[in-house]
Design an enzyme around this catalytic site. Structure first.
Site, PDB file in Angstrom:
ATOM      1  N   ARG A  37       1.922  -2.040   3.288  1.00  0.00           N
ATOM      2  CA  ARG A  37       0.630  -1.405   3.570  1.00  0.00           C
ATOM      3  C   ARG A  37       0.716  -0.728   4.925  1.00  0.00           C
ATOM      4  NH1 ARG A  37      -1.840  -0.196  -0.387  1.00  0.00           N
ATOM      5  NH2 ARG A  37      -3.799   0.076   0.696  1.00  0.00           N
ATOM      6  N   LEU A  42      -0.787   0.269   8.348  1.00  0.00           N
ATOM      7  CA  LEU A  42      -1.827  -0.307   9.202  1.00  0.00           C
ATOM      8  C   LEU A  42      -2.499   0.827   9.992  1.00  0.00           C
ATOM      9  CD1 LEU A  42       0.196  -3.401  10.419  1.00  0.00           C
ATOM     10  CD2 LEU A  42      -1.757  -3.438   8.844  1.00  0.00           C
ATOM     11  N   HIS A  89      12.962  -2.249   9.459  1.00  0.00           N
ATOM     12  CA  HIS A  89      13.079  -1.091   8.564  1.00  0.00           C
ATOM     13  C   HIS A  89      14.559  -0.919   8.204  1.00  0.00           C
ATOM     14  CE1 HIS A  89      12.023   2.708   6.731  1.00  0.00           C
ATOM     15  NE2 HIS A  89      13.092   3.230   7.326  1.00  0.00           N
TER      16      HIS A  89
HETATM   17  C1  GRF Z   1      13.591  -4.893   3.557  1.00  0.00           C
HETATM   18  O1  GRF Z   1      14.639  -4.011   3.252  1.00  0.00           O
HETATM   19  C2  GRF Z   1      12.837  -4.448   4.778  1.00  0.00           C
HETATM   20  O2  GRF Z   1      13.650  -3.814   5.716  1.00  0.00           O
HETATM   21  C3  GRF Z   1      11.864  -3.459   4.217  1.00  0.00           C
HETATM   22  O3  GRF Z   1      11.450  -4.015   2.995  1.00  0.00           O
HETATM   23  C4  GRF Z   1      12.497  -4.850   2.498  1.00  0.00           C
HETATM   24  C5  GRF Z   1      11.891  -6.198   2.263  1.00  0.00           C
HETATM   25  O4  GRF Z   1      12.796  -7.084   1.648  1.00  0.00           O
HETATM   26  N1  GRF Z   1      10.798  -3.209   5.151  1.00  0.00           N
HETATM   27  P1  GRF Z   1      12.491  -8.631   1.595  1.00  0.00           P
HETATM   28  O5  GRF Z   1      11.132  -8.771   0.888  1.00  0.00           O
HETATM   29  O6  GRF Z   1      12.451  -9.139   2.984  1.00  0.00           O
HETATM   30  O7  GRF Z   1      13.592  -9.236   0.782  1.00  0.00           O
END
Ligand code: GRF
Length: 228
Positions: free
Chosen positions: A93, A95, A111
């Site tokens: 989401r 923010l 990220h």
């Molecule tokens: C990860 O690749 C993170 O960097 C991104 O979303 C993904 C989440 O994966 N923001 P998880 O739910 O932590 O396995």
């Protein structure tokens, strides 16, 4: 030692949540995860938190007419739990600026790219389309813009010739699981602080090697350049 009261917000399988839970399970870790919040009912990560004995809450964004009302509910929950720091871990989401300002420099995110490159979604697909030789992940303080804000830590992984998005995502994810707990440690210890638009680090060592991909044909694999 007072441990920083931390909440993790997520939307999906929660593998980064798990990495944070595992790190914070050690009592000498400077952050304590005391609240886990999903905006998606039944998200896989909820079981991970419950298994670890951490209280969970689901705040389904779809049950609110306006984004601001969803964020009010989120904010109330965080305040109620006495949260000092928020970790976004696959929280899908956006923010609003109002929420980000309320939690100024107290929200961090991971990220799956080397920011500021490849913000947004489909990072691995776009990395492969562009043929870049390295990718990785970034932990950063959250600013009002998407996937922007002062960078705390990055990890680099090579992009290999026969990668597909799933293979590359898995390699980056392994790096994420190392990076996110380390970055949280730095923030919780007060060793990564925002100064202006950047993060200032205290007592930090930086790796020496130069990484080159592909490695073929290098004069000296040790990574040492010729004397100037
Ligand atoms: C990860 O690749 C993170 O960097 C991104 O979303 C993904 C989440 O994966 N923001 P998880 O739910 O932590 O396995």
């Amino acid at each position: 030692m007072a441990r920083i009261k931390t909440a993790v917000l997520f939307s999906g399988r929660g593998s980064n949540l798990q990495a944070l839970i595992d790190a914070a399970a050690k009592t000498d870790f400077p952050a304590e995860i005391i609240q886990v919040i999903s905006n998606v009912p039944g998200a896989g990560g909820l079981v991970r938190a419950t298994t670890a004995g951490i209280p969970t809450k689901t705040i389904d964004h779809r049950s609110f007419k306006r984004r601001t009302a969803f964020e009010e509910a989120l904010n109330a929950e965080l305040l109620d739990a006495g949260i000092e720091l928020i970790c976004l871990a696959g929280f899908m989401r956006l923010l609003t600026r109002t929420f980000v300002d309320r939690w100024h420099n107290r929200i961090i995110n991971i990220h799956p790219s080397l920011l500021p490159s490849y913000k947004g979604l489909r990072t691995h697909e776009r990395v492969l389309e562009d043929g870049v030789r390295f990718s990785g992940c970034t932990v950063h303080f959250v600013g009002a813009e998407l996937d922007a804000g002062p960078i705390i830590m990055q990890a680099v992984v090579p992009v290999k010739a026969d990668d597909n998005p799933a293979i590359l995502a898995a390699r980056v994810l392994r790096a994420e699981h190392l990076c996110y707990p380390s970055a949280l440690r730095l923030v919780a210890e007060g060793k990564a602080r925002v100064v202006g638009s950047k993060v200032e680090l205290t007592n930090i060592s930086t790796p020496e090697p130069i990484l080159i991909n592909p490695e073929v044909g290098l004069p000296n694999k040790s990574g040492k350049a010729a004397s100037p």
